[in-house]
Write a protein that holds these residues in place. Sequence first.
Motif, PDB file in Angstrom:
ATOM      1  N   UNK A   1      12.055  -4.363  -8.750  1.00  0.00           N
ATOM      2  CA  UNK A   1      12.145  -3.902  -7.662  1.00  0.00           C
ATOM      3  C   UNK A   1      13.683  -4.124  -6.954  1.00  0.00           C
ATOM      4  N   UNK A   2      13.630  -5.275  -7.025  1.00  0.00           N
ATOM      5  CA  UNK A   2      14.795  -6.110  -6.681  1.00  0.00           C
ATOM      6  C   UNK A   2      15.861  -5.113  -7.661  1.00  0.00           C
ATOM      7  N   UNK A   3      16.277  -5.621  -8.905  1.00  0.00           N
ATOM      8  CA  UNK A   3      17.682  -4.545  -9.230  1.00  0.00           C
ATOM      9  C   UNK A   3      17.369  -3.450  -9.427  1.00  0.00           C
TER      10      UNK A   3
ATOM     11  N   UNK B   1      -0.408  -0.569 -13.514  1.00  0.00           N
ATOM     12  CA  UNK B   1      -0.532   0.014 -12.068  1.00  0.00           C
ATOM     13  C   UNK B   1       1.089  -0.608 -11.900  1.00  0.00           C
ATOM     14  N   UNK B   2       1.255  -1.095 -12.093  1.00  0.00           N
ATOM     15  CA  UNK B   2       2.996  -1.769 -12.423  1.00  0.00           C
ATOM     16  C   UNK B   2       3.800  -1.130 -13.050  1.00  0.00           C
ATOM     17  N   UNK B   3       3.384  -0.142 -13.611  1.00  0.00           N
ATOM     18  CA  UNK B   3       3.757   0.166 -15.001  1.00  0.00           C
ATOM     19  C   UNK B   3       4.465   1.545 -14.326  1.00  0.00           C
ATOM     20  N   UNK B   4       3.347   2.361 -13.843  1.00  0.00           N
ATOM     21  CA  UNK B   4       3.601   3.153 -12.809  1.00  0.00           C
ATOM     22  C   UNK B   4       4.170   2.803 -11.400  1.00  0.00           C
ATOM     23  N   UNK B   5       4.125   1.560 -10.693  1.00  0.00           N
ATOM     24  CA  UNK B   5       5.671   1.934  -9.722  1.00  0.00           C
ATOM     25  C   UNK B   5       5.940   1.881  -9.839  1.00  0.00           C
ATOM     26  N   UNK B   6       6.657   1.137 -11.447  1.00  0.00           N
ATOM     27  CA  UNK B   6       8.090   1.170 -11.377  1.00  0.00           C
ATOM     28  C   UNK B   6       8.509   2.247 -12.046  1.00  0.00           C
TER      29      UNK B   6
END
Length: 342
Positions: free
Chosen positions: A13-15, A63-68
Amino acid sequence: MNEKMQEIKKEALQMLEQAKSLQEVEQIRIAYLGKKGKISLILKDLKNLEVEERKNVGKIANALKQEIEEKIESKKEELQEQMLEEEIKQQSFIDLTVPVKKTIGSLHPITIVQKELEEIFASMGFTIEDGNEVETEYNNFEAVNVPKYHPARDMQDTFWLENGQLLKTQTSAAQNKIMLKYGAPLKAIFPGRCFRNEALDASHENTFFQMEGMMIDKEVSISNLIYFMKTLLSEVFKKEVDVRLRPGYFPFVEPGFELDIKCIYCGGTGCKVCKHGGWIELCPCGMIHPNVLKMGKIDPDEYSGFAFGLGLSRLAMMKYGINDLRLLNSGDIRVLKQMNIK
Ligand code: FA5
């Protein structure tokens, strides 16, 4: 594992937050979601985990994959919008200090003559009207006193549309509409493109321009017509022009005339342009026929008027010394260059 994923999330997210271009975003996508991306590897390794842990990690990793993925999409949209705004800003910036470029191109000779005539007529109180190119048979013929089967129709063969309309053969086609619109008194000119199906030669095109004029008022006479035409032509040719009227037949005028001008090249002594006659035929005209006034809902007992139909293409030809009318529609840039029109 949970902590590791939290770290990956924070990092990705930072990148994304700091990414400045679409290329950078693509690099981030590959690093996390590509075949060998960090999140993809976690998902690949799920098969090696215990059932319970697999369920747990799988849920969080997906869930992480979807968020990214969603973040990547919104970042892309944000960057695209920024790029568009930047582009618009650059395009709408006008630097007033940049020197003017040499003008490229010029107005067409017919347009120049048309504008010149419009200015002259406007200064004499005429309004400038528009006509259609596709017209009804009624407006083009019947409303100007040329009923069906009238022999005068043969002089103006044209291109017919399947719906019964036609490409107008003469600017006179707008006379009736203008009379109905303004009533009397009226002073109007109406330039326009005309079409005729005819044999082409140096002075006949299938597509050409005319400028029609009408003046209707109480006690308008042929003297008014001569005055306006003389003033107009003297302005166009920038010298005193002599005109004469010869009888001419058009069903919409009575009496009708052909207006000639004394040859502006030889002054009337005879030359190639005037075919050694000293005069050049320029513009049919006449006093508007009572039938035409009546069809325009104007009372011929109270009002009279003149009308003329100037051949704009031929006038441009004369003004610029062009010996073949077809050159005007040829789109040949060398023609304009030779005429030195700016
Ligand atoms: C008419 O078209 C009449 N409507 C003019 C008119 C208006 C008379 C009002 C009386 C009152 P004519 O067909 O002669 O008339 O055309 C008028 C002018 O258009 C000609 O003098 C000529 O300059 C030009 N013209 C006609 N046919 C062609 C053509 N095929 N190519 C180029 N110019 C043309």
